[in-house]
Design a protein around this motif. Sequence first.
Motif, mmCIF file in Angstrom:
data_model
loop_
_atom_site.group_PDB
_atom_site.id
_atom_site.type_symbol
_atom_site.label_atom_id
_atom_site.label_comp_id
_atom_site.label_asym_id
_atom_site.label_seq_id
_atom_site.Cartn_x
_atom_site.Cartn_y
_atom_site.Cartn_z
ATOM 1 N N ILE A 190 0.839 -1.199 0.000
ATOM 2 C CA ILE A 190 0.000 0.000 0.000
ATOM 3 C C ILE A 190 0.875 1.251 0.000
ATOM 4 O O ILE A 190 0.659 2.197 -0.772
ATOM 5 N N LEU A 191 1.871 1.254 0.857
ATOM 6 C CA LEU A 191 2.780 2.395 0.954
ATOM 7 C C LEU A 191 3.538 2.597 -0.355
ATOM 8 O O LEU A 191 3.693 3.730 -0.839
ATOM 9 N N ALA A 192 4.004 1.500 -0.952
ATOM 10 C CA ALA A 192 4.738 1.590 -2.215
ATOM 11 C C ALA A 192 3.854 2.151 -3.324
ATOM 12 O O ALA A 192 4.305 2.956 -4.151
ATOM 13 N N ALA A 193 2.593 1.744 -3.340
ATOM 14 C CA ALA A 193 1.675 2.227 -4.376
ATOM 15 C C ALA A 193 1.436 3.727 -4.240
ATOM 16 O O ALA A 193 1.333 4.447 -5.243
ATOM 17 N N GLN A 194 1.342 4.196 -3.015
ATOM 18 C CA GLN A 194 1.147 5.632 -2.813
ATOM 19 C C GLN A 194 2.334 6.433 -3.332
ATOM 20 O O GLN A 194 2.175 7.431 -4.038
ATOM 21 N N HIS A 195 3.525 6.006 -2.967
ATOM 22 C CA HIS A 195 4.722 6.722 -3.421
ATOM 23 C C HIS A 195 4.874 6.624 -4.929
ATOM 24 O O HIS A 195 5.289 7.590 -5.585
ATOM 25 N N ASN A 196 4.553 5.469 -5.489
ATOM 26 C CA ASN A 196 4.656 5.302 -6.936
ATOM 27 C C ASN A 196 3.729 6.279 -7.660
ATOM 28 O O ASN A 196 4.110 6.885 -8.679
ATOM 29 N N ALA A 197 2.519 6.445 -7.139
ATOM 30 C CA ALA A 197 1.568 7.363 -7.765
ATOM 31 C C ALA A 197 2.108 8.789 -7.763
ATOM 32 O O ALA A 197 1.927 9.539 -8.734
#
Length: 383
Positions: A188-195
Amino acid sequence: MALHFSPAEFARRRASLLATMQQERLDALFLFQQESMFWLTGYDTFGFCFFQCLVVKADGSMALLTRSADLRQAQHTSNLSCIRVWKDGKDADPANDLLALARDLRLAGKRIGVEFESYGLVASNGRKLEAAFEGFSEFVDASTIVTRLRAVKSSEEIAYVRQAASLSDAADRAALDLIRAGADEGDILAAQHNAIFSGGGDYPANEFIIGSGQDALLCRYKAGRRKLSERDQITLEFAGTYRHYHAAIMRTVVVGEPRPLHLTYHAAAKAALLACESELKPGRSAGDVFAAHAKVFDEHGLSNHRLNACGYSLGAKFTPSWMDWPMFYEDNDWPLVPGMVMFAHMILMDSESETAMCLGRTYLVGESSCEPINLPDLDLATR
């Protein structure tokens, strides 16, 4: 040079600062806050963890004292032409190098404002600074001068704030797409930063908050990850960041069937946030916003579960925190004016039942009211 603002914008900022210096009878300013340096010159670095100082004279001239590692950084990212380097070494004492610069700038006997409240001026260096300048000039605490000017955003800044808000909504969608039973907090955290990064954004000034289960009651980042269970809660606080400008969102998401307390607390949090919105306008103060938050929660019998502050200003901030002044707390008389960007967060943490509920978004203060610029849907998110 990698400057993100027009020459006219930088000229406007310098003129407003010089006018304030004249009002305060300051012959010069010693700026240690990285935010002040970025705002005034465009200088962009994390090298402020070491001693560096931007000297601003009442005539508008400026000079930067920094380390060799930041020389080219300053040359490339700022509009500064006078840059001096203090040399690293066993006997290095940059306070004395600053004194030598002050002598060259003819500041002996002058009244100098200093940003003592700064992550870039640790206590040990502050003591060395005062010792070096004893008898040379008069120091006065000028920690809030640039901070107050930065609190009101220009049209060029607001364009970046809106970009940051768009990135925060993208990060929110990325998180909601993954939140479900069995999901890993790390994904979840990785997806936020990726966005955010894939949208052209920057690193935030502090870590995102992510915690589920009992950790959903935490208001700070901590190390360690877990997977979401069949019935769970996860609290997220994050910010889209663009050219260092931040727009934050905070929410608690429920996995599975919400507990009755989740529904009750969310209704109270939404009511409190809307009450704060009604106070977020010119003519009101930061303390008025906090009072609206406290009134709603206290009327719901939740005074033991709320915090003693409910938000703060946002802007171009650097490590270790994206929180800026003013903050929403009791009796804060800082006036709200058009152009301020404020994050209001409603936080309820019930330790006895281990129930968390948070709801927050970012606002732009207009001429007569405020505009929410992210998180358009305030309903309780369930997955």
